[in-house]
Design a protein around this motif. Structure first.
Motif, PDB file in Angstrom:
ATOM      1  N   UNK A 177     -17.785 -19.965  -2.241  1.00  0.00           N
ATOM      2  CA  UNK A 177     -17.952 -20.688  -3.503  1.00  0.00           C
ATOM      3  C   UNK A 177     -19.419 -20.613  -3.949  1.00  0.00           C
ATOM      4  N   UNK A 178     -19.650 -19.864  -5.044  1.00  0.00           N
ATOM      5  CA  UNK A 178     -20.987 -19.764  -5.630  1.00  0.00           C
ATOM      6  C   UNK A 178     -20.970 -20.323  -7.055  1.00  0.00           C
ATOM      7  N   UNK A 179     -19.987 -19.838  -7.845  1.00  0.00           N
ATOM      8  CA  UNK A 179     -20.007 -20.040  -9.292  1.00  0.00           C
ATOM      9  C   UNK A 179     -19.860 -21.506  -9.700  1.00  0.00           C
ATOM     10  N   UNK A 183     -23.167 -21.219 -14.468  1.00  0.00           N
ATOM     11  CA  UNK A 183     -23.598 -19.887 -14.076  1.00  0.00           C
ATOM     12  C   UNK A 183     -22.792 -19.248 -12.977  1.00  0.00           C
ATOM     13  N   UNK A 184     -22.274 -18.047 -13.271  1.00  0.00           N
ATOM     14  CA  UNK A 184     -21.630 -17.231 -12.250  1.00  0.00           C
ATOM     15  C   UNK A 184     -22.580 -16.105 -11.884  1.00  0.00           C
ATOM     16  N   UNK A 185     -23.049 -15.393 -12.920  1.00  0.00           N
ATOM     17  CA  UNK A 185     -24.032 -14.327 -12.665  1.00  0.00           C
ATOM     18  C   UNK A 185     -25.352 -14.953 -12.220  1.00  0.00           C
ATOM     19  N   UNK A 186     -25.726 -16.034 -12.896  1.00  0.00           N
ATOM     20  CA  UNK A 186     -27.010 -16.689 -12.628  1.00  0.00           C
ATOM     21  C   UNK A 186     -26.826 -17.740 -11.526  1.00  0.00           C
ATOM     22  N   UNK A 206     -19.848 -29.803  -8.277  1.00  0.00           N
ATOM     23  CA  UNK A 206     -18.615 -29.071  -8.592  1.00  0.00           C
ATOM     24  C   UNK A 206     -18.806 -27.557  -8.563  1.00  0.00           C
ATOM     25  N   UNK A 207     -17.826 -26.863  -8.006  1.00  0.00           N
ATOM     26  CA  UNK A 207     -17.766 -25.399  -8.103  1.00  0.00           C
ATOM     27  C   UNK A 207     -16.631 -25.068  -9.069  1.00  0.00           C
ATOM     28  N   UNK A 428     -15.164 -10.249 -11.342  1.00  0.00           N
ATOM     29  CA  UNK A 428     -15.686 -10.968 -10.162  1.00  0.00           C
ATOM     30  C   UNK A 428     -16.517 -10.020  -9.292  1.00  0.00           C
ATOM     31  N   UNK A 429     -17.305 -10.581  -8.450  1.00  0.00           N
ATOM     32  CA  UNK A 429     -18.256  -9.850  -7.575  1.00  0.00           C
ATOM     33  C   UNK A 429     -19.329  -9.120  -8.389  1.00  0.00           C
TER      34      UNK A 429
END
Ligand SMILES: Cc1cc2nc3c(=O)[nH]c(=O)nc-3n(C[C@H](O)[C@H](O)[C@H](O)COP(=O)(O)OP(=O)(O)OC[C@H]3O[C@@H](n4cnc5c(N)ncnc54)[C@H](O)[C@@H]3O)c2cc1C
Length: 439
Positions: A177-179, A183-186, A206-207, A428-429
């Motif tokens: 879990x990053x996004x 921000x997903x890219x950032x 929250x993710x 994604x990715x």
């Protein structure tokens, strides 16, 4: 009158059989005993993928997609993810093949570990039928990678055996879990925060895109420890069990599942952390770096899923065109159809060989058997191949729909699902722009 004029072959379908490029790759990269083992197992798995798993994948996509059951009958918030029985069987059968486990532990019959080449050959077969489920497999691969490479012995003891389970222990699937909303890219804009609580941490926030919610036993989560600097350098990596040992949720909830265009087999949702117990992985300053290493692995997985979709598209197009007649001839007798099929076949051969060449390099890098230059080339090639193969997967699915004519557009056939599933591979990715910036 019939749609297809030529009879169906009586042979049982098998995605491994007849794939000359894959056979040559395996013979080129695996040694004697391992090669025999891999060929035998891939033969079995190829048949399962082309038949049982394929039937279940169709059901999961159309009627049996995962659902969020937020409360139990007593009104307690349990956030159960319901998945259909067939999907559960696919999960069980696939992990038992060691697709994740044997990268990190011995194959009992051989007395040594497997490797990424073998795992990705399995992934290539699986994504010909169920790219949606290959996603959780790749998340579990990334989780195993992170724990094996960066966690301390205590954490390894706690999680690695479960993440690598092949029927010997209860399986913990993984997740990354990053996004977040902003921000997903950032990723450096992440604001989920970690508060110290004794030896460990508690997560809050929250993710916004979290695949394999509720199905995972442990998630790898990026969060910012209170007081740490802004940006990606202030992020730490945490291992967060989904449930406590007593079975209750670990201070988290699923807000909702996303209603997606494709890859419907994997539940992707929004997760709210409200005091989830979290174990820091490795050095707390290294979180972003570790996750980028795992992202590299996920990008290779993405390329493998892409060539899987390409192969399925080609198989479907060839089979249909060789059984369908128009203007009194078989479609495959028309030069323009031959041209389309020939181009797809040549392209697939090249892409598959290139992806597995890349996997050879990746394998060397993860085993620390490389020069500085090869480490840089590895990153470069991964970014290029992720972008290239994802776009080809969409192109192949699109071409195949056209080669099947009107039927190609109809959900009774696998072709619409291939296109819907392929579309996420460019997003994604890392999108093309982000990959370009990294280069
Ligand atoms: C089905 C699905 C499942 C997912 N599962 C997960 C998951 O499990 N875990 C997880 O962490 N994430 C997950 N994601 C999120 C995914 O990784 C992100 O959506 C993706 O990284 C893009 O981020 P974003 O959506 O915030 O788009 P943005 O970052 O807002 O990007 C939007 C557009 O702007 C472009 N852009 C952004 N910055 C720049 C720039 N500097 N220069 C040029 N162009 C730029 C991008 O290329 C893109 O085209 C999932 C997404 C989907 C669709």
């Amino acid at each position: 009158m019939k749609v297809l004029q030529e009879a169906e072959t009586s042979k049982v379908r098998n995605f491994y059989e007849g794939d000359e490029t894959l056979r040559l790759i395996l013979e080129d990269t695996l040694d004697g005993e391992f090669l025999s083992y891999a060929k035998r197992e891939l033969q079995l798995f190829g048949e399962k993928c082309a038949n049982d798993i394929d039937e279940r994948a169709k059901h999961t996509d159309r009627e049996g997609e995962p659902r969020l059951i937020r409360y139990d009958k007593y009104g307690e918030e349990t956030c159960e993810i319901w998945v259909n029985e067939g999907y559960k069987r696919t999960v069980d059968e696939t992990y038992r093949t060691g697709i994740v486990g044997y990268v990190h532990k011995e194959i009992p019959e051989l007395g040594h570990k497997g490797n990424y080449t073998y795992s990705f050959a399995q992934g290539y077969l699986l994504s010909q039928t169920e790219p949606g489920f290959y996603c959780p497999v790749t998340l579990t691969m990334a989780t195993a990678y992170l724990i094996d490479h960066y966690a301390d012995e205590q954490l390894k003891e706690k999680f690695l055996g479960h993440v690598c389970a092949t029927g010997d222990k209860p399986l913990f699937e993984g997740a990354t879990f990053l996004t977040e909303r902003q921000g997903g890219s950032d990723v450096g804009a992440n604001v989920v925060r970690a508060e110290k609580d004794g030896e460990h941490y508690r997560l809050y926030g929250e993710k916004y895109f979290a695949s394999n919610v509720g199905m995972c036993g442990v998630a790898m989560v990026l969060a910012r420890i209170e007081g740490e600097q802004e940006g990606s350098r202030g992020l730490s990596l945490f291992a967060v069990p989904w449930r406590k040992e007593n079975g209750e949720l670990n201070g988290l909830r699923v807000r909702r599942l996303k209603d997606k265009l494709g890859v419907r087999a994997v539940p992707s949702g929004e997760v709210e952390f409200d005091g989830a117990l979290a174990y820091v992985v490795g050095d707390k300053e290294g979180g972003f770096y570790y996750m980028m290493e795992a992202l590299n692995l996920s990008r290779v997985c993405n390329a493998v899923a892409s060539v899987g979709i390409m192969r399925r598209a080609l198989v479907e197009a060839k089979e249909y065109a060789s059984r369908r007649h128009a203007f009194g001839k078989r479609l495959t007798d028309f030069p323009m159809v031959q041209d389309s099929l020939g181009k797809l076949a040549a392209k697939l051969h090249v892409e598959l060989a290139t992806v597995f060449d890349l996997i050879q390099l990746y394998e060397k890098v993860t085993n620390n058997e490389v020069t500085e230059r090869e480490i840089v080339l590895n990153r470069l090639f991964i970014a290029i191949m992720k972008k290239e193969s994802a776009e080809q997967a969409i192109h192949f699915s699109h071409e195949t729909i056209e080669l099947l004519g009107g039927n190609g557009y109809i959900e009774d056939f696998v072709t619409p699902r291939l296109l819907r599933d392929a579309q996420v591979l460019t997003v994604w990715e890392g999108t093309a722009n982000i990959l370009g910036l990294e280069l």
